[in-house]
Design a protein around this motif. Sequence first.
Motif, PDB file in Angstrom:
ATOM      1  N   HIS A 145      -2.638 -15.586   0.137  1.00 33.46           N
ATOM      2  CA  HIS A 145      -2.824 -16.340  -1.034  1.00 33.46           C
ATOM      3  C   HIS A 145      -4.078 -16.641  -1.527  1.00 33.46           C
ATOM      4  CE1 HIS A 145       1.046 -15.794  -3.367  1.00 33.46           C
ATOM      5  NE2 HIS A 145       1.674 -16.451  -2.609  1.00 33.46           N
ATOM      6  N   ARG A 146      -4.597 -17.648  -0.154  1.00 36.37           N
ATOM      7  CA  ARG A 146      -5.770 -17.886  -0.320  1.00 36.37           C
ATOM      8  C   ARG A 146      -6.972 -17.316  -0.359  1.00 36.37           C
ATOM      9  NH1 ARG A 146     -10.314 -20.017   1.461  1.00 36.37           N
ATOM     10  NH2 ARG A 146     -10.934 -22.235   1.290  1.00 36.37           N
ATOM     11  N   ARG A 147      -6.909 -16.169   0.554  1.00 32.65           N
ATOM     12  CA  ARG A 147      -7.886 -14.890   0.500  1.00 32.65           C
ATOM     13  C   ARG A 147      -7.910 -14.225  -0.947  1.00 32.65           C
ATOM     14  NH1 ARG A 147     -10.377 -11.611   4.620  1.00 32.65           N
ATOM     15  NH2 ARG A 147     -10.503  -9.376   3.977  1.00 32.65           N
ATOM     16  N   GLY A 148      -6.711 -14.272  -1.395  1.00 26.51           N
ATOM     17  CA  GLY A 148      -6.858 -13.495  -2.781  1.00 26.51           C
ATOM     18  C   GLY A 148      -6.380 -11.942  -2.552  1.00 26.51           C
ATOM     19  N   GLU A 149      -5.889 -11.615  -1.340  1.00 28.61           N
ATOM     20  CA  GLU A 149      -5.767 -10.076  -1.140  1.00 28.61           C
ATOM     21  C   GLU A 149      -5.037 -10.392   0.321  1.00 28.61           C
ATOM     22  OE1 GLU A 149      -9.543  -8.464  -1.616  1.00 28.61           O
ATOM     23  OE2 GLU A 149     -10.038  -8.944   0.355  1.00 28.61           O
ATOM     24  N   LYS A 150      -4.502  -9.217   0.735  1.00 29.66           N
ATOM     25  CA  LYS A 150      -4.018  -9.024   2.096  1.00 29.66           C
ATOM     26  C   LYS A 150      -5.126  -9.073   3.078  1.00 29.66           C
ATOM     27  CE  LYS A 150      -1.433  -5.234   1.643  1.00 29.66           C
ATOM     28  NZ  LYS A 150      -0.565  -4.371   2.059  1.00 29.66           N
ATOM     29  N   VAL A 151      -4.745  -9.546   4.297  1.00 26.62           N
ATOM     30  CA  VAL A 151      -5.952  -9.400   5.378  1.00 26.62           C
ATOM     31  C   VAL A 151      -6.387  -8.042   5.789  1.00 26.62           C
ATOM     32  CG1 VAL A 151      -5.277 -11.773   6.142  1.00 26.62           C
ATOM     33  CG2 VAL A 151      -4.480  -9.733   7.236  1.00 26.62           C
ATOM     34  N   VAL A 152      -7.375  -7.899   6.065  1.00 25.10           N
ATOM     35  CA  VAL A 152      -7.909  -6.361   6.380  1.00 25.10           C
ATOM     36  C   VAL A 152      -8.492  -6.213   7.707  1.00 25.10           C
ATOM     37  CG1 VAL A 152      -9.715  -4.910   5.771  1.00 25.10           C
ATOM     38  CG2 VAL A 152      -8.755  -5.939   4.090  1.00 25.10           C
ATOM     39  N   ILE A 153      -7.807  -5.693   8.737  1.00 22.27           N
ATOM     40  CA  ILE A 153      -8.350  -5.285  10.170  1.00 22.27           C
ATOM     41  C   ILE A 153      -8.531  -3.885  10.272  1.00 22.27           C
ATOM     42  CG2 ILE A 153      -7.472  -5.605  12.499  1.00 22.27           C
ATOM     43  CD1 ILE A 153      -5.332  -7.365  11.234  1.00 22.27           C
ATOM     44  N   ASN A 154      -9.667  -3.727  10.808  1.00 24.60           N
ATOM     45  CA  ASN A 154     -10.113  -2.318  11.309  1.00 24.60           C
ATOM     46  C   ASN A 154     -10.606  -2.039  12.539  1.00 24.60           C
ATOM     47  OD1 ASN A 154     -10.026  -0.320   8.785  1.00 24.60           O
ATOM     48  ND2 ASN A 154     -10.770  -2.246   7.768  1.00 24.60           N
ATOM     49  N   ALA A 155      -9.697  -1.507  13.398  1.00 23.20           N
ATOM     50  CA  ALA A 155     -10.040  -1.515  14.710  1.00 23.20           C
ATOM     51  C   ALA A 155     -10.640  -0.067  15.161  1.00 23.20           C
ATOM     52  CB  ALA A 155      -8.927  -1.860  15.839  1.00 23.20           C
ATOM     53  N   PRO A 156     -11.833   0.098  15.676  1.00 26.36           N
ATOM     54  CA  PRO A 156     -12.361   1.425  15.794  1.00 26.36           C
ATOM     55  C   PRO A 156     -11.376   2.387  16.637  1.00 26.36           C
ATOM     56  CG  PRO A 156     -13.533  -0.226  17.068  1.00 26.36           C
ATOM     57  CD  PRO A 156     -12.595  -0.934  16.187  1.00 26.36           C
ATOM     58  N   ILE A 157     -11.010   3.559  16.163  1.00 18.72           N
ATOM     59  CA  ILE A 157     -10.236   4.368  17.089  1.00 18.72           C
ATOM     60  C   ILE A 157     -10.940   5.175  18.282  1.00 18.72           C
ATOM     61  CG2 ILE A 157     -10.915   6.704  15.659  1.00 18.72           C
ATOM     62  CD1 ILE A 157      -7.482   6.127  16.448  1.00 18.72           C
ATOM     63  N   PHE A 158     -10.375   5.319  19.346  1.00 24.90           N
ATOM     64  CA  PHE A 158     -11.076   5.873  20.387  1.00 24.90           C
ATOM     65  C   PHE A 158     -10.923   7.569  20.214  1.00 24.90           C
ATOM     66  CE2 PHE A 158     -10.141   8.260  24.338  1.00 24.90           C
ATOM     67  CZ  PHE A 158     -11.563   8.037  25.103  1.00 24.90           C
ATOM     68  N   LYS A 159     -12.279   8.063  20.259  1.00 22.22           N
ATOM     69  CA  LYS A 159     -12.271   9.506  19.931  1.00 22.22           C
ATOM     70  C   LYS A 159     -12.132  10.212  21.248  1.00 22.22           C
ATOM     71  CE  LYS A 159     -13.409   9.804  15.436  1.00 22.22           C
ATOM     72  NZ  LYS A 159     -14.730  10.359  15.064  1.00 22.22           N
ATOM     73  N   ASP A 160     -10.907  10.645  21.200  1.00 21.89           N
ATOM     74  CA  ASP A 160     -10.659  11.756  22.334  1.00 21.89           C
ATOM     75  C   ASP A 160     -10.959  13.141  22.012  1.00 21.89           C
ATOM     76  OD1 ASP A 160      -9.749  12.402  24.864  1.00 21.89           O
ATOM     77  OD2 ASP A 160      -7.905  11.121  24.798  1.00 21.89           O
TER      78      ASP A 160
END
Length: 590
Positions: A145-160
């Motif tokens: 609510h405070r942020r005004g949107e959902k939290v956003v998490i982007n973890a870099p993918i390991f490129k195999d």
Amino acid sequence: VEYMLVSFDHENKRVQLVLSGEEVLETLQEKGERTNPNHPTLWRPEYGSYMIEGTPGQPYGGTMSEFNTVEDNMRQRRKEATSLLKENQALCTITSFPRLGCPGFTLPEFKPNPVEGGASRSLFFPDEAINKHPRFSTLTRNIRHRRGEKVVINAPIFKDKNTPSPFIEKFPEDDEAAKASKPDHIYMDAMGFGMGNCCLQVTFQACSISEARYLYDQLATICPIVMALSAASPFYRGYVSDVDCRWGVISASVDDRTREERGLEPLKNNNYRISKSRYDSIDSYLSECGEKYNDIDLTIDKEIYEQLLQEGIDHLLAQHVAHLFIRDPLTLFEEKIHLDDANESDHFENIQSTNWQTMRFKPPPPNSDIGWRVEFRPMEVQLTDFENSAYVVFVVLLTRVILSYKLDFLIPLSKVRENMKVAQKRDAVLQGMFYFRKDICKGGNAVVDGCGKAQQSAELAAEEHEEYALMSIDTIINGKEGVFPGLIPILNCYLENMEVDVDTRCSILNYLKLIKKRASGELMTVAKWMREFIANHPDYKQDSVITDQINYSLILKCNQIANELCECPELLGPAFRRVRYSGSKTDSSN
């Protein structure tokens, strides 16, 4: 120590997180501290309803022999909680569950509720996986609510070899996710992806406020080093990531800053631009010797700062508290609104406990004989009680040496922040270079006398160049002639000068050997071992995907290692001692 409850389905080769944490906790507390106030373990709730936390019932004492009791205490905790589990269930000390957020990752299974009304509104993480205590769902809802949107998490993918490039996930049913997710990243959208991980934390009591401030500062510089050494979380939402630690994920998972506070829109409804999440590295040193290294712009509540100065609090402590108070309270229970602040510290703790930083400075509670404390918070939890004890003993011994030899590890705080970023990267323990102070002995000569030429060379080098340099973790931990004496050699010098019984000395040296070999690369970190396990799994298609079967094999192996049912020389060394008890209720023959 934080634990996860898991259930193995040996027939279908599947493992799930068991949502029975509250019931297990209730029984543990009933049989434990409620029956016996001197019970050796205190059990506490954690964010996930598949998690519990265990701490020693009483603080450890100050004698050297106490180091020999840490592992037994941890073993007892594991045994105690495991005794309450059902058949094919186990208590795991894994930092992140690889398939957290994948369909059916909980037992019983629940579907996420992304529509209005849910606490997290996650596409992946059902609210049923959040502990039922109102604090946890309220935190989740209020951050969103405070942020005004959902939290956003982007973890870099390991490129195999077979990972799509670019790696792009499509979320057609969710505009917010479609905008928030980044190419070549694993997208997550809920507090549970961070706070649903496990860690290992240590709190020390200091003899005075000034000693606590000194320890807080000195240990802050050690946080990224120990985090990289304890790296144990390379997998998220069923994918192999390109990071080894949970820190950035958990930081993003509770980032409640509005668009204005993040600098994306002009300030209109908010008071401050805030440079980072409320879960991150420390923002200012507290001791006088740290003042000149405070080179990060510190956002503070000026009114609170002035009030503290007027009441006789010094500038450094005043700005630390005034910085904590730029954050809003995230939860408040109605019955806790009107309190006598002279006798209760709930209002302070409400802000303090939701500023999650690498170190926490803990003032004594009112009307209590507890002293000034500091908490060391960056470590990832390890698979075995032996490893967890090794990291705890290493850090506690380091505090003793810092105080005894008056060591000085301080470098500009901006460099510590840079070290935190490096520490999370894949294989940072071997590949990363970290800013570290070259001459750590300015306060006294005790270490020079004990450690010989290497320290003297470091002092000469420090006179010619800057106070700090980029070093590998191997150099910082084990030393390199002419560059740095190494923390382990300094700890060994300290031990040689102390009266220590044979058993305790052997235990401590075993623990330090593990840290030493992890730093040199002779032994793998948990993160590296997990990556190799997945890479060598017959079902793995080199596409960065962790299937149910692969996850089952990994967690089963982790559980066998934790309960000393199999050897793991790559992780623990060849001479790791074998079974003292079997703390698992799973069929190990699988």
